[in-house]
Design a protein around this motif. Sequence first.
Motif, PDB file in Angstrom:
ATOM      1  N   VAL A   1      17.422 -63.714 -78.575  1.00  0.00           N
ATOM      2  CA  VAL A   1      16.682 -64.538 -79.518  1.00  0.00           C
ATOM      3  C   VAL A   1      15.561 -63.726 -80.114  1.00  0.00           C
ATOM      4  CG1 VAL A   1      15.218 -66.565 -79.688  1.00  0.00           C
ATOM      5  CG2 VAL A   1      17.296 -66.623 -78.311  1.00  0.00           C
ATOM      6  N   SER A   2      15.276 -63.944 -81.388  1.00  0.00           N
ATOM      7  CA  SER A   2      14.212 -63.180 -82.030  1.00  0.00           C
ATOM      8  C   SER A   2      12.885 -63.479 -81.348  1.00  0.00           C
ATOM      9  CB  SER A   2      14.124 -63.559 -83.506  1.00  0.00           C
ATOM     10  OG  SER A   2      13.671 -64.886 -83.603  1.00  0.00           O
ATOM     11  N   ALA A   3      12.005 -62.551 -81.443  1.00  0.00           N
ATOM     12  CA  ALA A   3      10.742 -62.646 -80.726  1.00  0.00           C
ATOM     13  C   ALA A   3       9.995 -63.924 -81.078  1.00  0.00           C
ATOM     14  CB  ALA A   3       9.876 -61.431 -81.056  1.00  0.00           C
TER      15      ALA A   3
ATOM     16  N   SER B   1      22.005 -56.587 -88.331  1.00  0.00           N
ATOM     17  CA  SER B   1      21.129 -56.577 -87.178  1.00  0.00           C
ATOM     18  C   SER B   1      21.651 -57.607 -86.184  1.00  0.00           C
ATOM     19  CB  SER B   1      19.715 -56.921 -87.634  1.00  0.00           C
ATOM     20  OG  SER B   1      19.736 -58.209 -88.227  1.00  0.00           O
ATOM     21  N   GLY B   2      20.922 -57.833 -85.171  1.00  0.00           N
ATOM     22  CA  GLY B   2      21.306 -58.845 -84.193  1.00  0.00           C
ATOM     23  C   GLY B   2      22.528 -58.410 -83.415  1.00  0.00           C
ATOM     24  N   LEU B   3      23.299 -59.443 -83.006  1.00  0.00           N
ATOM     25  CA  LEU B   3      24.375 -59.103 -82.101  1.00  0.00           C
ATOM     26  C   LEU B   3      25.733 -59.288 -82.753  1.00  0.00           C
ATOM     27  CD1 LEU B   3      24.260 -58.389 -78.950  1.00  0.00           C
ATOM     28  CD2 LEU B   3      25.626 -60.490 -78.872  1.00  0.00           C
ATOM     29  N   ARG B   4      26.730 -58.759 -82.104  1.00  0.00           N
ATOM     30  CA  ARG B   4      28.078 -58.894 -82.632  1.00  0.00           C
ATOM     31  C   ARG B   4      28.924 -59.742 -81.708  1.00  0.00           C
ATOM     32  NH1 ARG B   4      27.823 -54.291 -86.074  1.00  0.00           N
ATOM     33  NH2 ARG B   4      25.568 -54.071 -86.140  1.00  0.00           N
ATOM     34  N   ILE B   5      29.743 -60.557 -82.315  1.00  0.00           N
ATOM     35  CA  ILE B   5      30.633 -61.419 -81.551  1.00  0.00           C
ATOM     36  C   ILE B   5      32.057 -60.994 -81.853  1.00  0.00           C
ATOM     37  CG2 ILE B   5      31.299 -63.808 -81.094  1.00  0.00           C
ATOM     38  CD1 ILE B   5      28.777 -64.634 -82.665  1.00  0.00           C
TER      39      ILE B   5
ATOM     40  N   GLN C   1      31.777 -59.972 -85.491  1.00  0.00           N
ATOM     41  CA  GLN C   1      30.870 -60.695 -86.360  1.00  0.00           C
ATOM     42  C   GLN C   1      29.458 -60.206 -86.140  1.00  0.00           C
ATOM     43  OE1 GLN C   1      32.301 -62.939 -88.441  1.00  0.00           O
ATOM     44  NE2 GLN C   1      34.047 -61.947 -87.477  1.00  0.00           N
ATOM     45  N   ALA C   2      28.796 -59.931 -87.237  1.00  0.00           N
ATOM     46  CA  ALA C   2      27.378 -59.595 -87.113  1.00  0.00           C
ATOM     47  C   ALA C   2      26.580 -60.849 -87.391  1.00  0.00           C
ATOM     48  CB  ALA C   2      27.027 -58.523 -88.112  1.00  0.00           C
ATOM     49  N   VAL C   3      25.655 -61.175 -86.567  1.00  0.00           N
ATOM     50  CA  VAL C   3      24.881 -62.400 -86.714  1.00  0.00           C
ATOM     51  C   VAL C   3      23.463 -62.060 -87.089  1.00  0.00           C
ATOM     52  CG1 VAL C   3      24.036 -64.416 -85.519  1.00  0.00           C
ATOM     53  CG2 VAL C   3      26.317 -63.547 -85.026  1.00  0.00           C
ATOM     54  N   PHE C   4      22.923 -62.721 -88.079  1.00  0.00           N
ATOM     55  CA  PHE C   4      21.531 -62.489 -88.463  1.00  0.00           C
ATOM     56  C   PHE C   4      20.645 -63.403 -87.649  1.00  0.00           C
ATOM     57  CE2 PHE C   4      23.332 -59.825 -91.270  1.00  0.00           C
ATOM     58  CZ  PHE C   4      23.963 -60.388 -92.369  1.00  0.00           C
ATOM     59  N   VAL C   5      20.142 -62.874 -86.599  1.00  0.00           N
ATOM     60  CA  VAL C   5      19.490 -63.718 -85.611  1.00  0.00           C
ATOM     61  C   VAL C   5      18.259 -64.426 -86.152  1.00  0.00           C
ATOM     62  CG1 VAL C   5      18.424 -63.758 -83.365  1.00  0.00           C
ATOM     63  CG2 VAL C   5      20.385 -62.320 -83.762  1.00  0.00           C
ATOM     64  N   GLU C   6      17.536 -63.792 -87.052  1.00  0.00           N
ATOM     65  CA  GLU C   6      16.298 -64.430 -87.511  1.00  0.00           C
ATOM     66  C   GLU C   6      16.574 -65.715 -88.306  1.00  0.00           C
ATOM     67  OE1 GLU C   6      17.304 -60.872 -90.018  1.00  0.00           O
ATOM     68  OE2 GLU C   6      17.249 -61.427 -87.923  1.00  0.00           O
TER      69      GLU C   6
END
Lengths: 433, 275, 367
Positions: C266-268, C301-305, C348-353
Amino acid sequence: MKEQRITWRNLNRTWVVFAMLAPTVVGVAIFSYTPAIEAVRHSFYEWDGRFLENFNGLDNFRRLLGDLGLWGPLLLYGFFAGLASLLSRPRLRRACRAVALVALAAFALAAGGDLVAVWHDADAVQTTPLYTAAGLLSVAALCALGAVRGRVGRGAAFMRFLALALPFVAGLTYIISVRRLGDWLLWKSFSLIFVLVAANMLKMWPSIFVAVCIHRLRSQRWQYVYRVLFVIPLIIPQMVALLIWKFFYDPNVGPLNKFLTATHLDSVLIWLDKWVWHLGVFTEPFRPAWLADPELIVPALIFWGFPWVGVVGVLIYLAGLQNIGKELYEAAELDGVGSWGKFWRIELPLIMTQVRLNLVLLIIGTFQAYGFQLVLLGPEGGPRNVGLTPGLYMYFQGFIEQRYGYACAIGLLLFCIILVLTIVNQKYVRVEK
Amino acid sequence: MSSKQAKRAEIGKHTLVVLVLLFAFIPLLITFVISFKSNQQFAVAPLTPTFPLHFENWAIGWETISGYIANSIVISVLAVVLTLVPALLSAFVFARFRFPGKTVLWYALLGLLFMPGIMNLVPLFTLLRDLNMLNSMLALSTLYAVGGQVFCVFVLRNFIEDMPQDLFEAAQVDGASPLQQIWSLVIPMSGSILGTLAILRFLASWNSFVMPLVMLSSQYKQVIPVGLMRLDGEYIKLWGPMMASFSIAAIPLVIIFLFTMRLFVKGLTAGAVKG
Amino acid sequence: MARVALENVSKLYPGNVKAVDKLTLEVRDGEFVVLVGPSGCGKSTILRMIAGLEDVTSGTVTIGQRVVNDVQPKDRDIAMVFQNYALYPHMTVRQNMAFALKLRKVGKEETESRIRATADMLGLSELLDRLPKALSGGQRQRVAVGRAIVRQPAAFLFDEPLSNLDAKLRVQMRLELARLHNRLGTTMIYVTHDQAEAMTLGDRIVVMDDGVVRQIAAPTELYDSPADLFVAGFIGVPQMNFFAGTIEASATGVCFRADAGFELPVSAEMAGRLTAYAGKPVTLGLRPEHIGVSESEQRGSGLRIPAVVDVVEAMGSESYIHLHTGNTSFVSRVDAHRRFEPGQECLQAVFVEKAHFFDTATERRIE
Ligand SMILES: Nc1ncnc2c1ncn2[C@@H]1O[C@H](COP(=O)(O)OP(=O)(O)O)[C@@H](O)[C@H]1O
Ligand SMILES: [Mg+2]
């Protein structure tokens, strides 16, 4: 349905709405409900419409129906048996059937006692109808047995219906024919109704045929033309039509006798009367008075209106026929259904709603009708009262004999009968909107 | 099916229908023919045309029944108006409003459809007598109006409920009161139904004769069916003038039908009045 | 012109059907407010209560400064456009427009000039003497609007006015309505079940469900920070993707563990709020455009699924890629030029913010 809600609270705003209802409600209350209530009340009175107004309890009904001790249980039985066949909840139904059986037993006891009491008076007891009643009862018992054994399906339902209905008919036969109780003229008028209704059942076919013929015409234009032409006879005032038919039957100048003489059918009728019928109505010189001879009145009434094509009937059947989709005909064509087949399998079933509706209206109408007979035959229904309908009999008792109370009692009886017919109609003759 | 066969079938249908129609019209024809005869001519040849034509029969006939006709017209027109105006108002209320007691009231009205009119005749007579309304043409019209009321309310309510309901809401928002809604929406849109009902009620009043027979005592107020009946009951019949009167009695209806035929055919065949 | 305010308004239909439950809403003078929600949620009922076609069971309705609970529709000075237009079929366009004015006893000349002006504005001048049945759907729609405009009411009410038009016409009429509002500046309350219509037309949007308001906000706010799961799912096409899961807080940080099997740090900024939900069920919401797709592990950025492609819907400028991971399916919205085949495995790249988190129990957004 989005309706606006109106309450008494905001009456200052909504009084207009109530005011709009007022003419109908007030009119109906004064001119429909008041007389109806008065009629019911006065059926328990001796009343000449003016000065004499004495409460006499059930005297009118006693006079009308005869021994109320016999009628009471029978009517109770009829009521509960009918209710049982109308109700759908099994427990209520069974309860009703039980009450009906008790009433039937009471009736059997009363009738038995009655029979024992009068048996020695050979004239009073008519044996043939007695056997008829007994026969009906045994058939009913057989049906009951059948119904119990064959539990399911339409057959069982019909058996059950017969098992409930036949005892009632047997009871009626006993009271009316065996004991000859009650107002004999009234029973006579009922028997006339049966004849007329039976005749009317035959007389409605020509209208159906004609409607089907018009409907099957290829050309839309002609269909429309005929529809218009069939409306035209409505412009003949009913009284004129009636008087013209009366003229038609006139013994001396009427076209019917002229026609029979001209075609020499008169000699055939005279021969038949002499050797077969033995009525003595057709003799030389040939001048049968169709509307004055007691033997001829009923046949004349039945023949009335030949060829029996009712204008409104045709239009209503046509309306029904128009709802039949074209595809249905095409499908039938592909299946190789012929003309008759189409009539019996497609057209008739699909206008059955209209046919049944017409039939019921017709029966109810026949019960009430009296104007027609009044004009033709006078208030007594012609010589020997052969043309007396229940409605006319009521008119006769009220306006000629000044027995208004008694007339009201007859009216109440008719109302009950018509109500039963209407309920049966509502239950078994579904009319789609 | 070959086209020849089809054609023959078509002709068969036409023949049957025409034959039946002929039978329906023959009485009219006979009446018409006899109306020009003197009694001598009638005795010799009652059904075939004879000459000279006695046009004066029609004059006599008119003399005899014009009064009855006038009365009948007044009473029937009045009856139609008195039936339709209240029926329209209350049908609208039943269709568009919900109010306490609505269902009860509705069934109380519908119940009247099943009440045999015959039961009411005697008490109705005494009621009118007590209200001092016997022998009044207005009272007779009122009776017809009440008699036809329920049926008309029933038909009209169904019609109004079948109209798109948001029309009424739009009108309401536009500022139309219930009366204005009836006037500017229901009446213009229900032309054929209203017309059919009007004709049916007119015919019913026109043909009714037991009511006037019982309720009207003055000869000069009597209506056409009773008048014709009296004419027929006379001991020495003048066949020509009598038949002329019969023909004349149909004329008002002929006129009405000329104007409203299409409407009526449409209304009746559309099943508007199936009941 | 006037403001319209509803205060704690409830509506109970006979048979105890609660169509609207304690609704409070203030529509400012000149504002264009859209009521949106699935069919049967009570939008029409609200509109009809404002119009006075339906009584309110409790609460107050105010138009301008006046409480109108007991005021008849005709005295409320509002105009309504119905879904089926409700044009009087036996009147010409002109008569339809003049009807209300006639009832209000507006003078002949005044009436005529208003009809002229309105017809010009809507392009109806040629059609004034036609009957409604001789008009096309779009023209009828315009007449219905015109009929409302000539009244010069304090507020306009629209009940799904465009839903009977075909797709193309609907977009066009939508624009015209927006233009009309700019021009007249009158208060407008508009009901629709179509979220696209709501987003394009409304100054503010009221999202409703089952008789209650879920959120009242401007279109962008609604899109960016939906108040709850319902709003998040209702607004936006294709729908927002939801993943059920739990929050795990550990020494290394806070992360979301999806039931589908993947983990997402999770983003900060969110982490602080989410620690309170550690161990509790939470739903992750991701809009399709915030999920990128790649065949290798280079982008985003973030994580990949890891996921498998099910179906590809090509919309022209972009494509909707329907995928599944574990037994959860979701959609990604990508540039149309990128090619994917059904059955293809990708990451999948997820844009966590941009991720939204919802409390699964209360369905409210965690913020
Ligand atoms: N006249 C009525 N009587 C009973 N229930 C109604 C009535 N009108 C609407 N409802 C119910 O109220 C709810 C809201 O209806 P409505 O306001 O028409 O919804 P929508 O948002 O689709 O316009 C629905 O569940 C509907 O079934
Ligand atoms: Mg709606």
